[in-house]
Scaffold this active site. Structure first.
Site, PDB file in Angstrom:
ATOM      1  N   GLY A 163     -50.085 -16.810 -43.638  1.00 56.33           N
ATOM      2  CA  GLY A 163     -49.728 -15.377 -43.284  1.00 56.33           C
ATOM      3  C   GLY A 163     -50.371 -14.623 -42.228  1.00 56.33           C
TER       4      GLY A 163
ATOM      5  N   ASN B 145     -49.684 -14.464 -39.065  1.00 50.66           N
ATOM      6  CA  ASN B 145     -48.842 -13.660 -38.347  1.00 50.66           C
ATOM      7  C   ASN B 145     -48.418 -12.226 -39.002  1.00 50.66           C
ATOM      8  OD1 ASN B 145     -48.190 -14.690 -35.494  1.00 50.66           O
ATOM      9  ND2 ASN B 145     -48.070 -16.789 -36.802  1.00 50.66           N
TER      10      ASN B 145
ATOM     11  N   ARG C 298     -29.360 -22.891 -52.186  1.00 52.47           N
ATOM     12  CA  ARG C 298     -29.925 -21.867 -51.014  1.00 52.47           C
ATOM     13  C   ARG C 298     -29.355 -20.475 -51.073  1.00 52.47           C
ATOM     14  NH1 ARG C 298     -32.839 -24.538 -47.069  1.00 52.47           N
ATOM     15  NH2 ARG C 298     -32.303 -26.640 -47.018  1.00 52.47           N
TER      16      ARG C 298
ATOM     17  N   MET D 150     -41.068 -21.372 -44.176  1.00 55.98           N
ATOM     18  CA  MET D 150     -40.488 -22.712 -43.987  1.00 55.98           C
ATOM     19  C   MET D 150     -39.298 -23.138 -44.593  1.00 55.98           C
ATOM     20  SD  MET D 150     -43.161 -23.465 -42.174  1.00 55.98           S
ATOM     21  CE  MET D 150     -43.001 -25.234 -42.119  1.00 55.98           C
ATOM     22  N   ARG D 151     -38.287 -22.131 -44.891  1.00 56.30           N
ATOM     23  CA  ARG D 151     -37.129 -22.400 -45.397  1.00 56.30           C
ATOM     24  C   ARG D 151     -35.812 -22.165 -44.503  1.00 56.30           C
ATOM     25  NH1 ARG D 151     -35.706 -24.776 -49.531  1.00 56.30           N
ATOM     26  NH2 ARG D 151     -33.838 -23.981 -51.111  1.00 56.30           N
TER      27      ARG D 151
ATOM     28  N   ASN E 159     -37.844 -14.482 -35.253  1.00 48.77           N
ATOM     29  CA  ASN E 159     -38.845 -15.755 -35.673  1.00 48.77           C
ATOM     30  C   ASN E 159     -39.932 -15.855 -34.596  1.00 48.77           C
ATOM     31  OD1 ASN E 159     -39.812 -17.739 -37.307  1.00 48.77           O
ATOM     32  ND2 ASN E 159     -38.726 -19.347 -36.024  1.00 48.77           N
TER      33      ASN E 159
ATOM     34  N   HIS F 141     -42.247 -18.876 -33.055  1.00 51.00           N
ATOM     35  CA  HIS F 141     -42.413 -20.547 -33.267  1.00 51.00           C
ATOM     36  C   HIS F 141     -43.501 -20.802 -32.349  1.00 51.00           C
ATOM     37  CE1 HIS F 141     -41.279 -24.677 -33.585  1.00 51.00           C
ATOM     38  NE2 HIS F 141     -41.405 -24.786 -32.337  1.00 51.00           N
TER      39      HIS F 141
ATOM     40  N   GLU G 115     -29.140 -22.713 -36.317  1.00 51.61           N
ATOM     41  CA  GLU G 115     -29.776 -24.032 -36.095  1.00 51.61           C
ATOM     42  C   GLU G 115     -31.358 -23.603 -35.917  1.00 51.61           C
ATOM     43  OE1 GLU G 115     -29.261 -27.292 -32.866  1.00 51.61           O
ATOM     44  OE2 GLU G 115     -27.443 -25.839 -33.096  1.00 51.61           O
TER      45      GLU G 115
ATOM     46  N   GLU H 179     -49.919 -15.796 -30.616  1.00 51.08           N
ATOM     47  CA  GLU H 179     -48.998 -15.559 -31.418  1.00 51.08           C
ATOM     48  C   GLU H 179     -49.341 -13.926 -32.113  1.00 51.08           C
ATOM     49  OE1 GLU H 179     -47.569 -18.380 -34.492  1.00 51.08           O
ATOM     50  OE2 GLU H 179     -48.464 -19.942 -33.346  1.00 51.08           O
TER      51      GLU H 179
HETATM   52  C1  GRF Z   1     -47.310 -20.032 -36.932  1.00 53.80           C
HETATM   53  O1  GRF Z   1     -47.804 -21.164 -36.023  1.00 53.80           O
HETATM   54  C2  GRF Z   1     -45.871 -19.594 -36.750  1.00 53.80           C
HETATM   55  O2  GRF Z   1     -45.798 -19.823 -35.330  1.00 53.80           O
HETATM   56  C3  GRF Z   1     -45.330 -20.979 -37.365  1.00 53.80           C
HETATM   57  O3  GRF Z   1     -45.710 -21.043 -38.644  1.00 53.80           O
HETATM   58  C4  GRF Z   1     -47.174 -20.673 -38.234  1.00 53.80           C
HETATM   59  C5  GRF Z   1     -47.566 -19.903 -39.458  1.00 53.80           C
HETATM   60  O4  GRF Z   1     -48.907 -19.279 -39.297  1.00 53.80           O
HETATM   61  N1  GRF Z   1     -43.837 -20.395 -37.411  1.00 53.80           N
HETATM   62  P1  GRF Z   1     -49.234 -18.097 -40.330  1.00 53.80           P
HETATM   63  O5  GRF Z   1     -48.816 -18.410 -41.827  1.00 53.80           O
HETATM   64  O6  GRF Z   1     -48.432 -16.797 -39.840  1.00 53.80           O
HETATM   65  O7  GRF Z   1     -50.626 -17.882 -40.322  1.00 53.80           O
END
Ligand code: GRF
Length: 217
Positions: A15, A17, A68, A93-94, A110, A112, A146, A177
């Site tokens: 968490g 981010n 889901r 992650m889902r 999102n 990435h 996707e 990020e």
């Molecule tokens: C980050 O690198 C994000 O880009 C990716 O998963 C990671 C999550 O990290 N989708 P956090 O949980 O935000 O620390």
């Protein structure tokens, strides 16, 4: 007083981010407020941090739902109850069903850890090192069914240095990020991003460096 967009953050783990978004949203002039942090994994470390901050939190253990769609129905009810207008996925992650994604079309973003469309999926930093790129980075995009696709809103470039390990790269990109995601959410929450025919345009007052930048790392 500005009207703030009611925003939910969905997480699955650490968490960091989410923390960057929550901290940015504390500023009086920030155009989004975080009204809910939800995790599909009750044990997510990030959830504990969110609870400690006094944020509204929700753990929906995906393992206890038969499908889901059943998981998403519970999530959708919570989002509606909290009056959520925008969703920010932060290490969530889902994969979502196309129905859920369509319902939140252009209202769900999102982050990435690569310069999409390169290096989708997992192990992005290993992929970048294997490809030998000299610049990698991170991308904020609208979510489409996707995985790791969708109109690109903002990107940050991060250098790859000789001898970098995947962990070196991960921490350098993560720093970017944490700068990029709050900037991108701000653009969307203030309605300065338009998505037409899957292409992003910005309102005139948006400076290029708000959505495309190379933070000094
Ligand atoms: C980050 O690198 C994000 O880009 C990716 O998963 C990671 C999550 O990290 N989708 P956090 O949980 O935000 O620390």
């Amino acid at each position: 007083m500005i009207t703030k967009k009611r925003t939910a953050i969905l997480i699955s783990g650490r968490g960091s981010n989410m923390q960057a978004l929550v901290n940015a949203a504390r500023a009086a002039e920030y155009p989004a407020e975080i009204v809910l942090v939800a995790s599909n994994r009750p044990e997510a470390v990030g959830l504990r941090w969110a609870v400690a901050q006094g944020l509204a939190t929700l753990a929906i253990d995906y393992k206890t739902y038969p499908s889901r769609a059943a998981f998403e129905a519970v999530l959708q009810t919570a989002l509606e109850a909290a009056g959520v207008e925008l969703i920010a996925l932060a290490g969530f992650m889902r994969l979502m069903t196309p129905e859920f994604v369509d319902r939140w079309r252009n209202r769900m973003i999102n982050i990435h850890p690569s310069l999409l469309p390169s290096f989708k999926g997992l192990h992005t930093h290993e992929q970048a090192l294997a490809a030998g790129v000299r610049i990698t980075g991170c991308t904020v995009h609208f979510v489409r069914p996707e995985m790791d696709t969708g109109p690109i809103i903002a990107q940050a470039a991060v250098p790859v240095f000789a001898g970098d390990t995947p962990d070196d790269l991960a921490s350098r990109v993560l720093e970017a990020e944490h700068a990029l995601y709050p900037a991108a959410l701000s653009l969307i929450a203030s309605e300065r991003v338009r998505c037409e025919k899957e292409k992003i345009t910005f309102f005139e007052d948006v400076k290029q460096e708000t959505a495309l930048f190379s933070p000094s790392v």
